[in-house]
Scaffold this motif. Sequence first.
Motif, PDB file in Angstrom:
ATOM      1  N   GLU A  57       0.931  -1.137   0.013  1.00 28.98           N
ATOM      2  CA  GLU A  57      -0.192  -0.109   0.014  1.00 28.98           C
ATOM      3  C   GLU A  57       0.733   1.131  -0.019  1.00 28.98           C
ATOM      4  O   GLU A  57       0.515   2.436  -0.585  1.00 28.98           O
ATOM      5  N   ASN A  58       1.900   1.119   0.819  1.00 27.34           N
ATOM      6  CA  ASN A  58       2.956   2.353   0.609  1.00 27.34           C
ATOM      7  C   ASN A  58       3.780   2.304  -0.781  1.00 27.34           C
ATOM      8  O   ASN A  58       3.966   1.424  -1.379  1.00 27.34           O
ATOM      9  N   VAL A  59       4.188   3.714  -0.892  1.00 25.27           N
ATOM     10  CA  VAL A  59       5.120   3.882  -2.202  1.00 25.27           C
ATOM     11  C   VAL A  59       6.447   3.108  -1.919  1.00 25.27           C
ATOM     12  O   VAL A  59       6.979   3.605  -0.610  1.00 25.27           O
ATOM     13  N   ILE A  60       6.889   2.528  -2.547  1.00 28.50           N
ATOM     14  CA  ILE A  60       8.362   2.116  -2.411  1.00 28.50           C
ATOM     15  C   ILE A  60       9.238   2.142  -3.683  1.00 28.50           C
ATOM     16  O   ILE A  60       8.701   1.628  -4.741  1.00 28.50           O
ATOM     17  N   VAL A  61      10.298   2.847  -3.334  1.00 27.78           N
ATOM     18  CA  VAL A  61      11.295   3.039  -4.769  1.00 27.78           C
ATOM     19  C   VAL A  61      12.665   2.880  -4.301  1.00 27.78           C
ATOM     20  O   VAL A  61      12.940   3.279  -2.925  1.00 27.78           O
ATOM     21  N   VAL A  62      13.455   2.331  -5.203  1.00 26.35           N
ATOM     22  CA  VAL A  62      14.910   2.032  -4.941  1.00 26.35           C
ATOM     23  C   VAL A  62      15.568   2.714  -5.888  1.00 26.35           C
ATOM     24  O   VAL A  62      15.338   2.550  -6.991  1.00 26.35           O
ATOM     25  N   ARG A  63      16.637   3.561  -5.333  1.00 26.99           N
ATOM     26  CA  ARG A  63      17.462   4.425  -6.603  1.00 26.99           C
ATOM     27  C   ARG A  63      18.826   4.139  -6.164  1.00 26.99           C
ATOM     28  O   ARG A  63      19.446   3.832  -4.835  1.00 26.99           O
ATOM     29  N   ASN A  64      19.528   3.885  -7.203  1.00 28.78           N
ATOM     30  CA  ASN A  64      21.119   3.753  -7.026  1.00 28.78           C
ATOM     31  C   ASN A  64      21.794   5.263  -6.582  1.00 28.78           C
ATOM     32  O   ASN A  64      21.337   6.293  -6.604  1.00 28.78           O
ATOM     33  N   GLU A  65      22.967   5.149  -6.383  1.00 27.94           N
ATOM     34  CA  GLU A  65      23.864   6.282  -5.897  1.00 27.94           C
ATOM     35  C   GLU A  65      23.868   7.597  -7.100  1.00 27.94           C
ATOM     36  O   GLU A  65      24.172   8.707  -6.590  1.00 27.94           O
ATOM     37  N   ASP A  66      23.528   7.046  -8.114  1.00 28.01           N
ATOM     38  CA  ASP A  66      23.497   8.245  -9.443  1.00 28.01           C
ATOM     39  C   ASP A  66      22.063   8.837  -9.487  1.00 28.01           C
ATOM     40  O   ASP A  66      21.784   9.528 -10.122  1.00 28.01           O
ATOM     41  N   GLY A  67      21.124   8.307  -8.443  1.00 23.00           N
ATOM     42  CA  GLY A  67      19.988   8.799  -8.341  1.00 23.00           C
ATOM     43  C   GLY A  67      18.899   8.210  -9.548  1.00 23.00           C
ATOM     44  O   GLY A  67      17.602   8.549  -9.378  1.00 23.00           O
ATOM     45  N   VAL A  68      19.250   7.155 -10.180  1.00 22.62           N
ATOM     46  CA  VAL A  68      18.310   6.219 -11.158  1.00 22.62           C
ATOM     47  C   VAL A  68      17.438   5.342 -10.594  1.00 22.62           C
ATOM     48  O   VAL A  68      18.258   4.643  -9.470  1.00 22.62           O
ATOM     49  N   PHE A 108      13.944   0.235  -9.016  1.00 24.69           N
ATOM     50  CA  PHE A 108      12.709  -0.669  -8.656  1.00 24.69           C
ATOM     51  C   PHE A 108      11.947   0.423  -8.151  1.00 24.69           C
ATOM     52  O   PHE A 108      12.084   1.632  -7.349  1.00 24.69           O
ATOM     53  N   ASP A 109      10.524   0.460  -8.691  1.00 26.32           N
ATOM     54  CA  ASP A 109       9.323   1.172  -8.081  1.00 26.32           C
ATOM     55  C   ASP A 109       8.224   0.210  -8.302  1.00 26.32           C
ATOM     56  O   ASP A 109       7.682  -0.359  -9.069  1.00 26.32           O
ATOM     57  N   ASN A 110       7.646   0.342  -7.071  1.00 27.85           N
ATOM     58  CA  ASN A 110       6.366  -0.615  -6.814  1.00 27.85           C
ATOM     59  C   ASN A 110       5.330   0.241  -7.498  1.00 27.85           C
ATOM     60  O   ASN A 110       5.237   1.116  -8.252  1.00 27.85           O
ATOM     61  N   ILE A 137      19.391   3.792  -2.112  1.00 29.09           N
ATOM     62  CA  ILE A 137      18.768   4.285  -1.187  1.00 29.09           C
ATOM     63  C   ILE A 137      17.324   3.489  -1.293  1.00 29.09           C
ATOM     64  O   ILE A 137      16.671   3.626  -2.385  1.00 29.09           O
ATOM     65  N   ILE A 138      17.000   2.835  -0.195  1.00 31.67           N
ATOM     66  CA  ILE A 138      15.472   2.547  -0.297  1.00 31.67           C
ATOM     67  C   ILE A 138      14.470   3.452   0.227  1.00 31.67           C
ATOM     68  O   ILE A 138      14.736   3.850   1.566  1.00 31.67           O
ATOM     69  N   THR A 139      13.718   3.807  -0.457  1.00 32.30           N
ATOM     70  CA  THR A 139      12.576   5.016   0.105  1.00 32.30           C
ATOM     71  C   THR A 139      11.199   4.366   0.134  1.00 32.30           C
ATOM     72  O   THR A 139      10.719   3.776  -0.603  1.00 32.30           O
ATOM     73  N   THR A 140      10.654   4.524   1.434  1.00 28.42           N
ATOM     74  CA  THR A 140       9.260   4.273   1.651  1.00 28.42           C
ATOM     75  C   THR A 140       8.308   5.616   1.998  1.00 28.42           C
ATOM     76  O   THR A 140       8.770   6.241   2.664  1.00 28.42           O
ATOM     77  N   ILE A 141       7.102   5.619   1.159  1.00 27.88           N
ATOM     78  CA  ILE A 141       6.497   6.811   1.180  1.00 27.88           C
ATOM     79  C   ILE A 141       5.046   6.719   1.495  1.00 27.88           C
ATOM     80  O   ILE A 141       4.408   5.672   1.088  1.00 27.88           O
ATOM     81  N   ARG A 142       4.516   7.416   2.502  1.00 28.10           N
ATOM     82  CA  ARG A 142       3.013   7.300   2.768  1.00 28.10           C
ATOM     83  C   ARG A 142       2.630   8.531   3.019  1.00 28.10           C
ATOM     84  O   ARG A 142       3.000   9.448   3.756  1.00 28.10           O
ATOM     85  N   PRO A 143       1.065   8.636   2.629  1.00 28.24           N
ATOM     86  CA  PRO A 143       0.368   9.988   2.632  1.00 28.24           C
ATOM     87  C   PRO A 143       0.293  10.060   4.103  1.00 28.24           C
ATOM     88  O   PRO A 143      -0.176   9.048   4.862  1.00 28.24           O
ATOM     89  N   LEU A 144       0.503  11.323   4.570  1.00 27.89           N
ATOM     90  CA  LEU A 144       0.105  11.784   6.014  1.00 27.89           C
ATOM     91  C   LEU A 144      -1.289  11.737   6.322  1.00 27.89           C
ATOM     92  O   LEU A 144      -1.913  11.457   7.769  1.00 27.89           O
ATOM     93  N   ASN A 145      -2.115  12.287   5.245  1.00 29.65           N
ATOM     94  CA  ASN A 145      -3.591  12.215   5.614  1.00 29.65           C
ATOM     95  C   ASN A 145      -4.023  11.624   4.348  1.00 29.65           C
ATOM     96  O   ASN A 145      -4.334  11.877   3.232  1.00 29.65           O
ATOM     97  N   LEU A 146      -4.841  10.388   4.526  1.00 27.33           N
ATOM     98  CA  LEU A 146      -5.203   9.707   3.456  1.00 27.33           C
ATOM     99  C   LEU A 146      -6.399  10.215   2.736  1.00 27.33           C
ATOM    100  O   LEU A 146      -6.589  10.185   1.501  1.00 27.33           O
ATOM    101  N   ARG A 147      -7.177  10.995   3.289  1.00 25.80           N
ATOM    102  CA  ARG A 147      -8.120  11.832   3.003  1.00 25.80           C
ATOM    103  C   ARG A 147      -8.015  12.622   1.828  1.00 25.80           C
ATOM    104  O   ARG A 147      -8.623  12.767   0.674  1.00 25.80           O
TER     105      ARG A 147
END
Length: 248
Positions: free
Chosen positions: A9-20, A23-25, A96-106
Amino acid sequence: MFSLVENAENVIVVRNEDGVVVFDNLEHQRLTGGSIVGAAVESVIKRNENYRTCIEKDRHLLALNDINFSRDIELFDNIEYETVREKLIYNDRNFIITTIRPLNLRTTSLSKDDLTGCFTRSYFKSNLVSFSTKTIAFIDLDGFKIVNDRLGHRKGDECLINFVSLITSCLRGDDRLIRYGGDEFVVVFDSVELEGITARLDEINHKVIDYFDRQNIKLSFSYGLSHIKITTSMKQSRLPIEICILQK
């Protein structure tokens, strides 16, 4: 395990050291309008200036030798998200593994239309600057009022959903479909080739006509193509951005 991450349900994205992005779910792809795996960093920033901040924060964490984790509050499409970054070393390379979730789902619903799943007018307005290098098609669904009047609003809603599905199936990864209001839509094409876009829209229109004709429903659409021109003074203004439409 991969399926769990891919469909999280959360946003998950992996970037390498160059920012590319490596992986993105699916949630990240919904947020950005398509997968950006392997895309050049500058091309992603060109589409969305907010991405520059993401890269800068990745680089800041990578530069810290004694810290492997960070938490931030970030703004994307006028929605606040909690962003958690974590360093990972694999085959002697930094990620860098980044996990993102909305603070207010509404508030997430502000960028997506509840009925059709299209982006909304507020999304369109908040991204005008990034759309200034693209071609905009303003679409009016012809015959929709008759469907609503004769067959009822439930059938009308069904037609809107099917109409959106037809258009979406013909769009490319970086195109955007927006429900501007009622039976009015906007397609943001990641192209400036008006002749090619006209041919694509005409082809889509034929598919729409054929699809609904098989249901004894007369539906088609009319459209106008435009470019959005935003002056430097408009970009710097704190007031709502005004746009100049160059009708083609």
